[in-house]
Design a protein around this motif. Sequence first.
Motif, PDB file in Angstrom:
ATOM      1  N   LEU A 151       0.989  -1.330   0.031  1.00 24.49           N
ATOM      2  CA  LEU A 151       0.241  -0.297   0.567  1.00 24.49           C
ATOM      3  C   LEU A 151       1.166   0.752  -0.120  1.00 24.49           C
ATOM      4  CD1 LEU A 151      -2.903  -0.858   2.826  1.00 24.49           C
ATOM      5  CD2 LEU A 151      -2.824  -1.037  -0.008  1.00 24.49           C
ATOM      6  N   ALA A 152       1.514   0.774   0.764  1.00 24.48           N
ATOM      7  CA  ALA A 152       3.167   2.255   0.896  1.00 24.48           C
ATOM      8  C   ALA A 152       3.107   2.867  -0.772  1.00 24.48           C
ATOM      9  CB  ALA A 152       4.416   1.830   1.840  1.00 24.48           C
ATOM     10  N   SER A 153       3.700   1.467  -1.207  1.00 18.43           N
ATOM     11  CA  SER A 153       4.470   1.383  -2.600  1.00 18.43           C
ATOM     12  C   SER A 153       3.141   2.030  -3.288  1.00 18.43           C
ATOM     13  CB  SER A 153       5.030   0.433  -3.209  1.00 18.43           C
ATOM     14  OG  SER A 153       4.079  -0.842  -3.888  1.00 18.43           O
ATOM     15  N   LEU A 154       2.145   2.165  -3.180  1.00 21.49           N
ATOM     16  CA  LEU A 154       1.095   1.904  -4.362  1.00 21.49           C
ATOM     17  C   LEU A 154       0.765   3.883  -4.084  1.00 21.49           C
ATOM     18  CD1 LEU A 154      -1.506  -0.323  -4.545  1.00 21.49           C
ATOM     19  CD2 LEU A 154       0.000   0.473  -6.018  1.00 21.49           C
ATOM     20  N   ARG A 155       0.521   4.075  -2.520  1.00 27.68           N
ATOM     21  CA  ARG A 155       0.478   5.620  -2.406  1.00 27.68           C
ATOM     22  C   ARG A 155       1.956   6.729  -2.862  1.00 27.68           C
ATOM     23  NH1 ARG A 155      -0.843   3.162   2.616  1.00 27.68           N
ATOM     24  NH2 ARG A 155       1.118   3.787   3.142  1.00 27.68           N
ATOM     25  N   LEU A 156       3.271   6.038  -2.768  1.00 28.78           N
ATOM     26  CA  LEU A 156       3.846   6.804  -3.258  1.00 28.78           C
ATOM     27  C   LEU A 156       4.573   6.986  -5.245  1.00 28.78           C
ATOM     28  CD1 LEU A 156       7.488   4.915  -1.066  1.00 28.78           C
ATOM     29  CD2 LEU A 156       6.665   7.765  -1.165  1.00 28.78           C
ATOM     30  N   GLU A 157       3.331   5.710  -5.833  1.00 29.92           N
ATOM     31  CA  GLU A 157       3.366   5.610  -7.333  1.00 29.92           C
ATOM     32  C   GLU A 157       1.927   7.087  -7.743  1.00 29.92           C
ATOM     33  OE1 GLU A 157       4.729   4.548  -9.928  1.00 29.92           O
ATOM     34  OE2 GLU A 157       6.274   4.325  -7.874  1.00 29.92           O
ATOM     35  N   GLY A 158       1.842   7.783  -6.612  1.00 28.77           N
ATOM     36  CA  GLY A 158       0.298   8.290  -6.595  1.00 28.77           C
ATOM     37  C   GLY A 158      -0.898   7.757  -6.347  1.00 28.77           C
TER      38      GLY A 158
END
Length: 55
Positions: free
Chosen positions: A21-28
């Motif tokens: 989920l953190a990586s998804l947030r970083l990708e926008g």
Amino acid sequence: MTQTVQEKRELYAKTRRSNYLASLRLEGFDTAPSDAAKPLPTREAVLAKYRQMAG
């Protein structure tokens, strides 16, 4: 305190979901706390989806 194998698996799964989920947030992408309860797609499901998109 020693952890059982099951406890270690649960902790690993929780951490994996959190990192995903953190990586998804970083990708926008927009994420919600309820997304953490949803199961992650399998590797095979992701590969199949990308093969469909490419073909």
